[in-house]
Design an enzyme around this catalytic site. Structure first.
Site, PDB file in Angstrom:
ATOM      1  N   GLU A  75     -25.729  15.575 -45.897  1.00 34.01           N
ATOM      2  CA  GLU A  75     -25.521  14.137 -46.154  1.00 34.01           C
ATOM      3  C   GLU A  75     -25.922  13.759 -47.577  1.00 34.01           C
ATOM      4  OE1 GLU A  75     -27.320  11.583 -43.205  1.00 34.01           O
ATOM      5  OE2 GLU A  75     -26.894  12.962 -41.563  1.00 34.01           O
ATOM      6  N   GLU A  85     -33.026  13.922 -36.498  1.00 36.46           N
ATOM      7  CA  GLU A  85     -34.272  13.209 -36.837  1.00 36.46           C
ATOM      8  C   GLU A  85     -35.270  13.098 -35.684  1.00 36.46           C
ATOM      9  OE1 GLU A  85     -32.934   9.435 -38.421  1.00 36.46           O
ATOM     10  OE2 GLU A  85     -31.909  10.380 -40.114  1.00 36.46           O
TER      11      GLU A  85
HETATM   12  C1  XIL Z   1     -25.558   5.804 -41.695  1.00 38.74           C
HETATM   13  C2  XIL Z   1     -24.151   5.328 -42.021  1.00 38.74           C
HETATM   14  O1  XIL Z   1     -23.808   5.807 -43.300  1.00 38.74           O
HETATM   15  C3  XIL Z   1     -24.080   3.827 -41.988  1.00 38.74           C
HETATM   16  O2  XIL Z   1     -22.744   3.377 -42.152  1.00 38.74           O
HETATM   17  C4  XIL Z   1     -24.652   3.279 -40.685  1.00 38.74           C
HETATM   18  O3  XIL Z   1     -24.699   1.881 -40.729  1.00 38.74           O
HETATM   19  C5  XIL Z   1     -26.050   3.839 -40.440  1.00 38.74           C
HETATM   20  O4  XIL Z   1     -26.012   5.249 -40.480  1.00 38.74           O
HETATM   21  N1  XIL Z   1     -28.936   9.641 -41.577  1.00 38.74           N
HETATM   22  C6  XIL Z   1     -27.896   9.973 -40.741  1.00 38.74           C
HETATM   23  C7  XIL Z   1     -26.628   9.207 -40.809  1.00 38.74           C
HETATM   24  O5  XIL Z   1     -27.994  10.963 -40.007  1.00 38.74           O
HETATM   25  O6  XIL Z   1     -25.983   9.119 -39.566  1.00 38.74           O
HETATM   26  C8  XIL Z   1     -26.835   7.822 -41.375  1.00 38.74           C
HETATM   27  O7  XIL Z   1     -25.556   7.221 -41.552  1.00 38.74           O
HETATM   28  C9  XIL Z   1     -27.600   7.912 -42.683  1.00 38.74           C
HETATM   29  C10 XIL Z   1     -28.951   8.516 -42.462  1.00 38.74           C
END
Ligand code: XIL
Length: 341
Positions: free
Chosen positions: A257, A150
């Protein structure tokens, strides 16, 4: 009498003679694609059904949190590898690949790091040591790393974060180069959200990774986070087009994701689950069609442990198994795509 005897013998034949169980994992083997899920260490430890379904259905895992900076590097001179080691051991024991997540991000940073008054040289040294230590520890065991997460802001701009402010835009090239030195076999990814289809953000990401390549930065692929809603589903033709142009740069893509919120959609719950299944179906279909799409990973797999309600402040069920591990229409859609393409 004889017939009854034969029937009895057939009924008592061992399970071996039954057709082998159809799972996402077994179906994915017939395609050149990894199918994975993000793993919560808490669930992995306490919930045996979670472990069973994970190992049965997937051949790839991503640590949901335990390899992020804050949990794994809680003090400047101390790392905590306990959780990450446990996850890596689980993956190895079940012949699963790992996606490492994530080396450089603006979130989940420890206070010691964000509160420190660092010079440029000091912060560079911290990042270099962090990457060498973490990537080096799991060298040879992590198939792909999300090196930078990001970092793209808008068009021609990087997100303002501690790395950019204190190191300068070089931090990205450096992170990739250090990761490559620490594990030359690992595929290195830039990972982001909102750039899956076509538009300003995906154009910005495209231009950004192209520039990295021009500077000979070792990058092998782009991760599409794919946190989506049934209200604004991604357009399959656009995602396909985006994968294609990245392929022309010689880059892999992975869906890293995926989850699909349904709380802001319309219709009954059943109708929303059908709409959700379509989004999963479309995205796996696009990935299977694209020669450079090498993994399809969901952010969790059971609604029992999804991060979405905590993130959006609404109950939701964005994943492919329900809270009781029953396969949802989205799961059946994925099976269907794998079987029929
Ligand atoms: C999220 C996790 O799922 C949560 O448990 C944590 O509190 C915050 O991060 N983008 C990403 C991930 O790259 O690392 C994030 O994961 C969700 C958004």
């Amino acid at each position: 009498m004889l017939l009854a005897l034969i029937a009895g013998v057939i009924a008592s034949l061992p399970a071996m003679t039954q057709p082998s169980e159809i799972t996402l994992r077994s179906l994915a083997q017939q395609h050149e694609i990894n199918i994975g899920a993000a793993v919560s260490i808490g669930a992995l430890r306490k919930d045996s059904t979670y472990r069973e379904v994970l190992a049965r259905e997937f051949n790839t895992v991503t640590p949901e949190n335990v390899m992020k900076f804050e949990p794994i590097h809680p003090e400047r001179d101390r790392y905590n590898f306990t959780d990450a080691d446990e996850l890596v051991a689980f993956a190895n024991a079940h012949q699963m690949q790992l996606r490492g997540h994530t080396l450089v991000w603006h979130q989940q940073l420890p206070d010691w790091l964000t509160a420190g008054e660092w010079t440029q040289a000091e912060l560079m040294d911290i990042l270099q040591q962090h990457i060498y230590t973490l990537v080096g520890r799991y060298r040879g065991q992590i198939a792909a790393w999300d090196v930078v997460n990001e970092a793209v802001g808008g068009k021609d701009s990087l997100r303002k974060n501690i790395w950019l402010e204190k190191i300068g835009s070089d931090y990205i090239d450096l992170a990739f180069r250090w990761a490559h030195e620490a594990d030359p076999q690992a595929k290195l990814f830039y990972n982001d959200y909102g750039g899956e289809g076509l538009g300003e953000k995906s154009d910005a990401i495209f231009a950004f990774v192209k520039e990295l390549q021009q500077r000979r930065v070792p990058i092998h692929g782009v991760g599409f986070q794919m946190h989506k809603t049934i209200k604004n589903p991604p357009l399959p033709e656009e995602v396909a087009e985006n994968m294609k142009r990245l392929n022309e740069l010689g880059l892999e893509v992975q869906i890293t994701e995926m989850d699909v919120q349904i709380h802001n959609g319309t219709g009954t719950r059943d109708e929303r689950l059908v709409a959700q299944a379509k989004v999963y179906r479309d995205m796996l279909g696009v990935c299977l069609e694209a020669s450079n799409c090498t993994a399809f990973v969901t952010w969790g797999f059971t609604d029992k442990y999804t991060w979405i309600p905590g993130f959006v402040g609404q109950p939701d069920e964005p994943l492919i198994f329900d809270e009781s591990y029953r396969p949802k229409p989205a799961y059946n859609a994925l099976v269907d795509v794998l079987k029929n393409s």
